[in-house]
Design a protein around this motif. Structure first.
Motif, PDB file in Angstrom:
ATOM      1  N   THR A   1      30.035  55.724  -0.741  1.00 27.32           N
ATOM      2  CA  THR A   1      30.782  56.831  -1.340  1.00 27.32           C
ATOM      3  C   THR A   1      30.864  58.043  -0.410  1.00 27.32           C
ATOM      4  O   THR A   1      31.945  58.625  -0.222  1.00 27.32           O
TER       5      THR A   1
ATOM      6  N   SER B   1      38.855  63.921  -5.229  1.00 27.03           N
ATOM      7  CA  SER B   1      37.544  63.652  -4.638  1.00 27.03           C
ATOM      8  C   SER B   1      37.141  62.203  -4.904  1.00 27.03           C
ATOM      9  O   SER B   1      37.585  61.574  -5.861  1.00 27.03           O
ATOM     10  N   VAL B   2      36.290  61.680  -4.027  1.00 31.81           N
ATOM     11  CA  VAL B   2      35.824  60.298  -4.139  1.00 31.81           C
ATOM     12  C   VAL B   2      34.530  60.269  -4.943  1.00 31.81           C
ATOM     13  O   VAL B   2      33.506  60.808  -4.517  1.00 31.81           O
TER      14      VAL B   2
ATOM     15  N   GLN C   1      37.998  60.817   3.776  1.00 34.83           N
ATOM     16  CA  GLN C   1      39.082  61.427   3.008  1.00 34.83           C
ATOM     17  C   GLN C   1      39.314  62.871   3.442  1.00 34.83           C
ATOM     18  O   GLN C   1      40.466  63.320   3.581  1.00 34.83           O
TER      19      GLN C   1
ATOM     20  N   SER D   1      34.228  59.543   1.306  1.00 40.63           N
ATOM     21  CA  SER D   1      34.544  60.937   1.014  1.00 40.63           C
ATOM     22  C   SER D   1      34.717  61.734   2.305  1.00 40.63           C
ATOM     23  O   SER D   1      35.635  62.561   2.420  1.00 40.63           O
TER      24      SER D   1
END
Length: 287
Positions: free
Chosen positions: A22, A166-167, A29, A26
């Motif tokens: 995760t 958001s991740v 990203q 993120s």
């Protein structure tokens, strides 16, 4: 902490691996300023690259490239044997909405090919390609493993992107049977995987990578290896200069004649490099 766990089903010849990545997705990203569909595609490919890296030996690397006729055009993720990851998507500002309850990655990827390039430390890279089956990446990666590497495999990948972009969760798992795996175990796993819940649901419920493995296979798992994951790009200015050298004297001379500083941006980490006219002239003197 992002992690990958590699193991084997206890008393059975079945290799398993799972990752929670995760934070890594993120980070990617934010670097690439991706919109939800691009984030989901890139994140799934990152998780897939991590899982394939669990099959590497020391000083080896693996890259997965997805090229399709959809609006994303190209997505790439690379991992080395230490699970140092980097990735990019050709067109980061893509959002195609949902397909059911999931982000519609398949439509954004379109028809095309999945390419896997392995750097095994030999003179030449090992490269193999398969035609995309769905564009959803997990199915395509499993198809690649079954067809190109002839390893019966099941792959699940997932990225949950919140409305604020958001991740919240990213990860996946991979199950690989061997030629001597018992038929009863294969049948059990096939039935079990039909109803297994999304890996993002497991992560958001607080499961770690080992927990994900045990829930996915429904059998005791013996851990072989546990490692951390990090987003890392080895690009440097020296590498940029070395790349310019390969262009040859004529091209470098043209750059000097144009009278402008050469500006280069890394696809993977967005670091910007500048090579000045004086540095170009110096290169011309020494090559």
């Amino acid at each position: 902490m992002d992690e990958i766990v590699k193991g084997i089903i206890k008393d059975e010849n079945v290799l398993v691996a799972a990752t929670v990545c995760t934070e890594t997705v993120s980070h990617a990203q934010k670097i690439h300023d991706t919109w939800p569909t691009a984030t989901a595609a890139m994140g799934r490919l990152i998780a897939g690259a991590v899982l394939l890296a669990s099959t590497l030996k020391d000083r080896q690397k693996v890259m997965i490239q997805v090229r399709g006729d959809g609006p994303l055009e190209e997505v790439v993720a690379e991992s080395d044997w230490l699970y140092r990851i980097r990735a990019y998507v050709r067109r980061p500002h893509i959002y195609m909405g949902l397909k059911g309850e999931k982000i519609d990655v398949g439509r954004a990827v379109g028809k095309g090919f999945l390419n896997v390039i392995r750097d095994l430390g030999l003179r030449e890279y090992y490269q193999s390609s398969v035609e995309l089956q769905t564009g959803e990446i997990a199915t395509d990666l499993a198809y690649y493993l079954n067809i190109s590497e002839q390893i019966p495999s099941a792959v699940s990948l997932g990225v949950f992107v919140s409305p604020d972009n958001s991740v919240r969760a990213a990860g996946g798992f991979m199950i690989q049977t061997m030629p001597d795996t018992r038929r009863e175990i294969i049948d059990f796993l096939e039935r079990k995987l039909i109803d297994v819940r999304p890996v993002t649901s497991m992560i958001m419920d607080g499961l770690n990578a080992f927990d994900i493995l045990e829930e996915a296979v429904g059998l005791p798992v013996e851990m072989i290896n546990h490692s951390e994951i990090s987003y890392s790009c080895p690009c440097t200015k020296d590498r940029v200069i070395n790349a310019i050298v390969t262009l040859g004297k004529e091209e470098i001379g043209k750059m000097i004649d144009e009278g402008e500083t050469v500006k280069v941006e890394c696809f993977f980490c967005k670091t910007k490099y500048e090579v000045t006219l004086e540095e170009l002239r110096e290169l011309l003197r020494i090559i």
